[in-house]
Motif scaffolding. Structure first.
Motif, short mmCIF file in Angstrom:
data_model
loop_
_atom_site.label_atom_id
_atom_site.label_comp_id
_atom_site.label_asym_id
_atom_site.label_seq_id
_atom_site.Cartn_x
_atom_site.Cartn_y
_atom_site.Cartn_z
N TYR A 30 -5.89 2.15 28.70
CA TYR A 30 -4.49 2.11 28.22
C TYR A 30 -4.28 3.17 27.15
O TYR A 30 -3.26 3.85 27.13
N SER A 31 -5.24 3.32 26.27
CA SER A 31 -5.16 4.30 25.19
C SER A 31 -5.09 5.72 25.75
O SER A 31 -4.25 6.52 25.33
N CYS A 81 -4.01 6.53 28.63
CA CYS A 81 -2.77 6.65 29.41
C CYS A 81 -1.55 6.96 28.55
O CYS A 81 -0.45 7.15 29.08
N GLU A 82 -1.72 7.04 27.25
CA GLU A 82 -0.58 7.33 26.37
C GLU A 82 -0.09 8.77 26.52
O GLU A 82 1.05 9.08 26.17
N THR A 83 -0.93 9.66 27.06
CA THR A 83 -0.49 11.02 27.35
C THR A 83 -0.35 11.18 28.86
O THR A 83 -1.01 10.46 29.62
N LYS A 84 0.51 12.10 29.28
CA LYS A 84 0.72 12.32 30.71
C LYS A 84 -0.58 12.76 31.39
O LYS A 84 -0.91 12.26 32.46
N MET A 113 -2.89 9.77 31.67
CA MET A 113 -2.42 8.85 32.70
C MET A 113 -2.80 9.37 34.09
O MET A 113 -3.31 8.62 34.92
N SER A 134 0.05 2.69 35.19
CA SER A 134 -0.64 2.94 33.92
C SER A 134 0.08 2.21 32.78
O SER A 134 -0.47 2.04 31.71
N ARG A 135 1.30 1.76 33.03
CA ARG A 135 2.06 1.06 32.00
C ARG A 135 1.72 -0.43 31.97
O ARG A 135 1.50 -1.01 30.91
#
Length: 124
Positions: free
Chosen positions: A53-54, A56-59, A62, A101-102
């Motif tokens: 998750y961490s 995935c915070e950037t494109k 992700m 990813s969200r």
């Protein structure tokens, strides 16, 4: 006595959960399978780790996680097809999957050669 549609769906969910643990090293939080015509739709919740998750915070992160997770599942596709065949008696024609990813949810769709729902319910 014939197995019900719900029993087939439950068996598929249990088998995919076990496959995740054996093959990927960990299972998802929950798995729900639905048989709809010639498709088996599997929804898996809680697939991603906190670290993923961490990332995935950037494109870029992700896209990397989605690609890596897809490759992991695809590399075990023959096992997944075998699970579906063993439980349903039907061969898999095609396989589709994606992960959010969200929400950390994965959806798997197994497209079969025959209408499994009709075969189970006898509703021709």
């Amino acid at each position: 006595m014939r197995k019900t549609k719900g029993a087939f769906e439950s068996d598929i969910s249990k088998a995919i959960t076990q496959w995740e643990k054996d093959y990927l090293g960990r299972g998802s939080v929950s798995v729900k399978s639905d048989i709809l015509r010639d498709m088996i739709i599997v929804s898996l919740q809680g697939v991603l780790t906190p670290a993923e998750y961490s990332v995935c915070e950037t494109k870029e992160g992700m896209l990397t996680i989605k690609k890596t997770r897809s490759e992991l599942v695809e590399s075990g596709l023959e096992n997944l097809k075998e699970i579906i065949f063993t439980i349903s008696g039907e061969k898999v024609k095609s396989f589709h999957t994606d992960i959010s990813s969200r929400t950390g949810e994965r959806v798997m769709v197994f497209k079969l050669y025959n209408d499994l729902e009709k075969l189970i319910t006898g509703d021709f």
